[in-house]
Design an enzyme around this catalytic site. Structure first.
Site, PDB file in Angstrom:
ATOM      1  N   GLY A   1     -27.753 -29.212 -36.754  1.00 37.01           N
ATOM      2  CA  GLY A   1     -27.128 -28.468 -37.841  1.00 37.01           C
ATOM      3  C   GLY A   1     -25.960 -29.239 -38.426  1.00 37.01           C
ATOM      4  O   GLY A   1     -25.561 -30.285 -37.909  1.00 37.01           O
ATOM      5  N   THR A  58     -22.698 -28.681 -38.569  1.00 34.51           N
ATOM      6  CA  THR A  58     -21.497 -28.858 -37.750  1.00 34.51           C
ATOM      7  C   THR A  58     -21.767 -29.830 -36.610  1.00 34.51           C
ATOM      8  O   THR A  58     -20.924 -30.670 -36.270  1.00 34.51           O
ATOM      9  CB  THR A  58     -21.007 -27.510 -37.204  1.00 34.51           C
ATOM     10  N   ASP A  92     -22.572 -28.036 -29.639  1.00 37.08           N
ATOM     11  CA  ASP A  92     -23.504 -27.547 -30.654  1.00 37.08           C
ATOM     12  C   ASP A  92     -22.796 -26.529 -31.540  1.00 37.08           C
ATOM     13  O   ASP A  92     -21.760 -25.974 -31.166  1.00 37.08           O
ATOM     14  CB  ASP A  92     -24.714 -26.896 -29.970  1.00 37.08           C
ATOM     15  N   ALA A 123     -23.048 -22.948 -34.165  1.00 36.03           N
ATOM     16  CA  ALA A 123     -23.579 -21.591 -34.040  1.00 36.03           C
ATOM     17  C   ALA A 123     -23.562 -20.935 -35.409  1.00 36.03           C
ATOM     18  O   ALA A 123     -22.719 -21.257 -36.256  1.00 36.03           O
ATOM     19  CB  ALA A 123     -22.771 -20.772 -33.044  1.00 36.03           C
ATOM     20  N   GLU A 162     -32.515 -26.405 -28.425  1.00 36.35           N
ATOM     21  CA  GLU A 162     -31.084 -26.196 -28.221  1.00 36.35           C
ATOM     22  C   GLU A 162     -30.824 -25.366 -26.968  1.00 36.35           C
ATOM     23  O   GLU A 162     -29.918 -25.653 -26.190  1.00 36.35           O
ATOM     24  CB  GLU A 162     -30.482 -25.505 -29.445  1.00 36.35           C
TER      25      GLU A 162
END
Length: 231
Positions: free
Chosen positions: A30, A32, A84, A86, A106
């Protein structure tokens, strides 16, 4: 650099500060998580030694492009930490993930890690999960049957809202594992644990985007600075 991009980078930099040289690191998927890869690559170029395990083909390609060393999870089945993003995080560090379509890998990588650090901008913090549609990864076989089972089950939990097949253009979105995704717009999920347990009873569901009891820290970057949430 846009405000959103700047906040993602600040969260990524704060996550890097939690790392130690020589760690084996799960690397998320993703926008971020990509900011984290870019921060990480700058330190790797300066001599900081780590080995990563990517949670998607997209992240793997970016790591390769930026010179971040990776191995497969079979080669490194036990990880020190996963970093990771969210789509939502609540005050108990319960998450909705899967907006990028990599939720199965993930979750496997996060489960294989001693710690999971979530990085996000402060807009991802919520009181109650569910405003972001919950991704549910499903097998293509028996899709209609699985959809109907999800609909019946969630209604017994008082959850209503549209459930739609995710598309990529005019075609169904296909995950790295070859599965489909149903996005469930419940609005509010008052009892994520009950929903998680219920979804696990439907055979056609491969995995869902409720990440419960996995995150140990959330780093949220906002206009007023960094907020840390700890389990």
């Amino acid at each position: 650099m846009s405000d959103a991009t700047s906040l993602k980078r600040k969260a990524a930099e704060a996550a890097f500060a939690e790392l130690e040289e020589g760690m084996n690191i799960g690397i998320g998927t993703g926008s971020t998580a990509e900011a984290f890869v870019r921060v990480l690559s700058e330190h790797v170029a300066a001599g900081f030694a780590i080995t990563g395990v990517a949670t998607s083909e997209r992240t793997e390609a970016l790591c390769r492009e930026l010179g971040v060393s990776t191995k497969t999870l079979d080669e490194l089945p036990i990880l020190d930490v996963t970093v990771d993003g969210a789509d939502e995080v609540d005050h108990d560090l319960r998450l909705i993930k899967g907006g990028g379509g990599a939720l199965l890998r993930e979750k496997i990588v996060a489960f294989s890690s001693a710690r999971m650090i979530v990085i996000a901008d402060s807009s991802k913090k919520v009181q109650t999960l569910g405003a972001f549609p919950l991704p549910i990864e499903v097998n293509g076989f028996g899709l209609t049957s699985t959809f109907m089972a999800i609909r019946r089950l969630t209604e017994t939990l008082g959850l209503e809202g549209e459930i739609v097949l995710r598309k990529s253009g005019d075609k169904p979105f296909i995950t790295d594992g070859g599965h489909l995704i149903l996005d469930a717009s419940f609005g509010r999920i008052p009892d994520p644990e009950a929903l998680s347990a219920a979804l696990a009873t439907i055979p056609g569901i491969v995995e869902h985007g409720l990440f419960l009891n996995l995150a140990s820290m959330a780093i949220l970057a906002g206009p007023d600075g960094i907020e840390m949430l700890n389990a």
